[in-house]
Design an enzyme around this catalytic site. Sequence first.
Site, PDB file in Angstrom:
ATOM      1  N   LYS A  91      -4.336 -34.739  16.646  1.00 43.06           N
ATOM      2  CA  LYS A  91      -3.102 -34.835  15.733  1.00 43.06           C
ATOM      3  C   LYS A  91      -2.136 -34.121  16.455  1.00 43.06           C
ATOM      4  CE  LYS A  91      -5.411 -32.948  12.075  1.00 43.06           C
ATOM      5  NZ  LYS A  91      -5.238 -33.777  11.039  1.00 43.06           N
ATOM      6  N   ARG A  92      -0.784 -34.548  16.106  1.00 44.37           N
ATOM      7  CA  ARG A  92       0.243 -33.722  16.752  1.00 44.37           C
ATOM      8  C   ARG A  92       0.052 -32.207  16.735  1.00 44.37           C
ATOM      9  NH1 ARG A  92       4.913 -36.464  18.266  1.00 44.37           N
ATOM     10  NH2 ARG A  92       5.857 -34.314  18.862  1.00 44.37           N
TER      11      ARG A  92
ATOM     12  N   THR B  77      -3.583 -39.055   7.706  1.00 46.67           N
ATOM     13  CA  THR B  77      -4.117 -40.378   7.819  1.00 46.67           C
ATOM     14  C   THR B  77      -5.430 -40.308   8.764  1.00 46.67           C
ATOM     15  OG1 THR B  77      -2.423 -41.270   9.363  1.00 46.67           O
ATOM     16  CG2 THR B  77      -2.401 -41.980   7.049  1.00 46.67           C
TER      17      THR B  77
ATOM     18  N   HIS C 296       8.210 -38.287   3.348  1.00 45.81           N
ATOM     19  CA  HIS C 296       6.909 -37.816   4.161  1.00 45.81           C
ATOM     20  C   HIS C 296       6.823 -36.331   4.515  1.00 45.81           C
ATOM     21  CE1 HIS C 296       5.628 -41.905   5.688  1.00 45.81           C
ATOM     22  NE2 HIS C 296       6.900 -42.152   5.504  1.00 45.81           N
TER      23      HIS C 296
ATOM     24  N   LYS D 264      -9.007 -41.763   8.629  1.00 47.85           N
ATOM     25  CA  LYS D 264      -9.829 -42.661  10.003  1.00 47.85           C
ATOM     26  C   LYS D 264     -11.252 -42.091  10.298  1.00 47.85           C
ATOM     27  CE  LYS D 264      -5.260 -43.595  11.650  1.00 47.85           C
ATOM     28  NZ  LYS D 264      -4.318 -42.924  12.847  1.00 47.85           N
TER      29      LYS D 264
ATOM     30  N   LYS E   1      -0.624 -27.465  11.090  1.00 44.22           N
ATOM     31  CA  LYS E   1      -1.847 -28.198  10.938  1.00 44.22           C
ATOM     32  C   LYS E   1      -3.011 -27.235  11.521  1.00 44.22           C
ATOM     33  CE  LYS E   1       0.385 -32.566  12.048  1.00 44.22           C
ATOM     34  NZ  LYS E   1      -0.627 -33.730  11.231  1.00 44.22           N
TER      35      LYS E   1
HETATM   36  C1  LIG Z   1      -3.653 -41.542  12.680  1.00 41.46           C
HETATM   37  C2  LIG Z   1      -2.934 -40.968  13.989  1.00 41.46           C
HETATM   38  C3  LIG Z   1      -1.998 -39.870  13.701  1.00 41.46           C
HETATM   39  C4  LIG Z   1      -1.900 -39.174  12.297  1.00 41.46           C
HETATM   40  O1  LIG Z   1      -2.914 -38.039  12.331  1.00 41.46           O
HETATM   41  P1  LIG Z   1      -3.125 -36.947  11.102  1.00 41.46           P
HETATM   42  O2  LIG Z   1      -4.259 -36.329  11.431  1.00 41.46           O
HETATM   43  O3  LIG Z   1      -2.912 -37.675  10.013  1.00 41.46           O
HETATM   44  O4  LIG Z   1      -1.787 -35.983  11.513  1.00 41.46           O
HETATM   45  C5  LIG Z   1      -1.299 -39.308  14.627  1.00 41.46           C
HETATM   46  N1  LIG Z   1      -1.288 -40.020  15.722  1.00 41.46           N
HETATM   47  C6  LIG Z   1      -2.417 -41.027  16.110  1.00 41.46           C
HETATM   48  C7  LIG Z   1      -2.336 -41.843  17.477  1.00 41.46           C
HETATM   49  C8  LIG Z   1      -2.956 -41.508  15.066  1.00 41.46           C
HETATM   50  O5  LIG Z   1      -3.676 -42.836  15.399  1.00 41.46           O
END
Ligand SMILES: *Cc1c(COP(=O)(O)O)cnc(C)c1O
Length: 839
Positions: free
Chosen positions: A571-572, A678, A380, A682, A577
């Site tokens: 995101k985190r 991901t 990952h 979304k 990032k």
């Molecule tokens: C999809 C998702 C992530 C991953 O987000 P990235 O933008 O790909 O880092 C992290 N936390 C939650 C709650 C998510 O639904």
Amino acid sequence: MKTPAETKAKPKKTVKAKSIAIPKLGPIQQALKNHLIFSSFKTSEAATPRDWYDAASYSVRDHVVERWVQTAESYYRDDPKRVYYLSLEFLIGRMLSNAALNLGINEELREGMDALGRSLENAIEFETDAALGNGGLGRLAACFLDSMATMDIPAAGYGIRYEYGMFRQSIENGQQIENPDNWLRYGNIWEFQRPEATYNIKFHGHVVKYPNDQGEEIQHWVDAEHVIAMAYDVPVPGYGTDTVNNLRLWSAKAAREFDLRHFNDGNYEKAVEERNATENISKVLYPNDTSVLGKELRLKQQYFFVSASIQDILRRFLSTHEMKTQDDWKILPEKIAIQLNDTHPSVGVAEMMYQLVDVYQLPWSFAWELVVKIFAYTNHTLMPEALETWTVDLFGRLLPRHLEIIYQINHEFLHMVNHHFPGDAELLQRVSIIDENNGRRVRMAHLAVVGSHTVNGVAALHSELLKSTLFADFDRIFPGKLTNVTNGITPRRWLNQANPGLTALIEKAIGSGFKKDLTQIKKITPLADDADFRKAFAQVKLANKQRLAAKIEAKTGVKLNVNSLFDVQIKRIHEYKRQLLNVLHVITLYNRIRRGEKGITPRTVIFGGKAAPGYWMAKHIIRLINDVATIVNEDIAVGDSLKVVFYPNYEVSAAEILFPGSDLSEQISTAGTEASGTGNMKMALNGALTIGTLDGANVEIKEEVGDENIFIFGLTTPQVAEVKASGYQPRDYYNSNPELKQVLDMIADGYFSIDEPGRYKVIVDNLLNNDQYLLLADYASYIEAQDRVGKLYQKQEDWTRMAILNVANMAKFSSDRAINDYAKEIWHVTPHANAKAKK
Ligand SMILES: *Cc1c(COP(=O)(O)O)cnc(C)c1O
């Protein structure tokens, strides 16, 4: 020498499964009333909203149970090859609405609640997220469970039932506060305790060596301490199928209630303490995303859940297969596939060897052939701080026999490498499972690669980088072992459930087939040119933004202009990032507005995400965002043109509101750092346009939607390498770009932290002197792309057209596609419909 009692395979008699007769279920309205009384002991009048959540969950659960039992029966009866997905994290979120949706009883449930004068939406809010994961990696595991069940793949997840999941974030004085996530406080209707499914897990002790009858050296793990792993099962209902798979989560229990020695000494408290120490193993999720601490308890967690899972997998296999001769074991890899979600469960390679060699007494090389055919490993990350290693000292104290096993695996592996690449001592050092240069450490990624038949990255770019950098040597040693499976997301939760408005609109246009077969969503393409459809699409987006704005106002008190561009980065929080780059843009806009520039598109910039509690810089960035928000939001010269909000406690249930309410998706990591992402998928599936770098799956999103329907900026991965290699001078960008200079000076001089002017100097110093993630190098390009975004948003018809084309081209990013890739290319499993439950 005696044979250890546990070493002989105990062939079980094959018993014919007896079908369980399940009573017919009545209408849901009746079930709701019954459960209120019989399960919650409440009258309708006295029932609290939480009681209604409970009643709704029990009522839906009743519908799950029948299919769940029958799925298990059909796997037992027909004995298809099964997949076991081992993951230290499952970021599931809420279960009620997802289960009702997948079972197809959502509408019935809503009507039942309505008829009783209750709102389903209210009830749903009482479910605490199952937050047994940090972020993307854990959410991927949850999306994969949904897809495997939906596609009738005989599969099970294995993980840990953490008593405390991901911490809950609150913001006080602009700063992150971590609060414990006591998610089981009100019980968990979606889990079933299995006191009968328990295994002994051993730690510590030592290894004794002795010759067997043939004079071979036998090793035996003795004097170990024992912990009990007890199973809790969570149902995973597929969508539009009768398959309900199982997620088995392990909880640690003390092997003995109390140590009687202490008890007899009169030391009752000491006895209780020891019991608590044991049960600490499954107490709390480590809140670190993309970095590791090397803590002993973490390795204990990993071995604990892996050993329990592998014992359970073998127990299940042996309950239907008689092992009369060694050859009978050859079908093991034809019956089970184990996927390692990152290196966290990679000690499983050693544990499977331990079970096969020490417990079932198979010859070493025969066992090793089986192991490599069973395991596959998903990488990952390329980031060095995320690569797990354990000191040999710690590993050997905790798992003495497994360290010996790893030495043996390594010995044979290095022998093989030396045979194929003679005389390359440096190669041997680089690929060894033991790192001899940093105080002797076990490299878990190397164990995972050597012990697996297939290793995959999670996006095309990431997999290529794996081959050319981190695993370049392994790609030479094992040609063809490295491959790619691009990540995906489940359209059930992330479209159907999160965005019912858009789902209904699409369904009206092309039917409902896209929910189970996302390739069909392409059919909305021509509707991008249909003015009526665009209007309806824009109305759905507006309604979703209103829903989000209401939530944000309730949480933060900030009132939003829903006609402004909702620019969202959730995101985190991590330096790679680059939330900070987004902040630089926000301040740039702020300055332009204050300078009186005309024609600036009104924006609302929304941030959300948790920082690891020990990651000082990430927490400081959260504070900066909040300080900037305070100044910008209170500046009367700015008014409605710019608002900044930090959405507290970003989690799955928050994400379900945030993604549909977004116009712009911020995917701005430094090229080469985000394995896949991901959140990007979304966002696009919910009709947000992407501003992003050519990183992770953004590259493939661009390929799918077309260059003209995405905002790409910044250095590419090779350019990043070039800039770094040629002596990057971030200060040059500062000196030559007046807008950038102004922004950085404001941060450094305390414009946003008047009470403590030096608060953010460290951030600016870091950017000017180091800037590891090349924010300043990408700044101008980012601002230029943002300007294009702002301009396009003023042409609403063009914007909406582009948004529709993004949605239309998201088929590739369904986790159904990803699971199909794994099933065909890695696991070699086929769907197994639960025919028994078909009515
Ligand atoms: C999809 C998702 C992530 C991953 O987000 P990235 O933008 O790909 O880092 C992290 N936390 C939650 C709650 C998510 O639904």
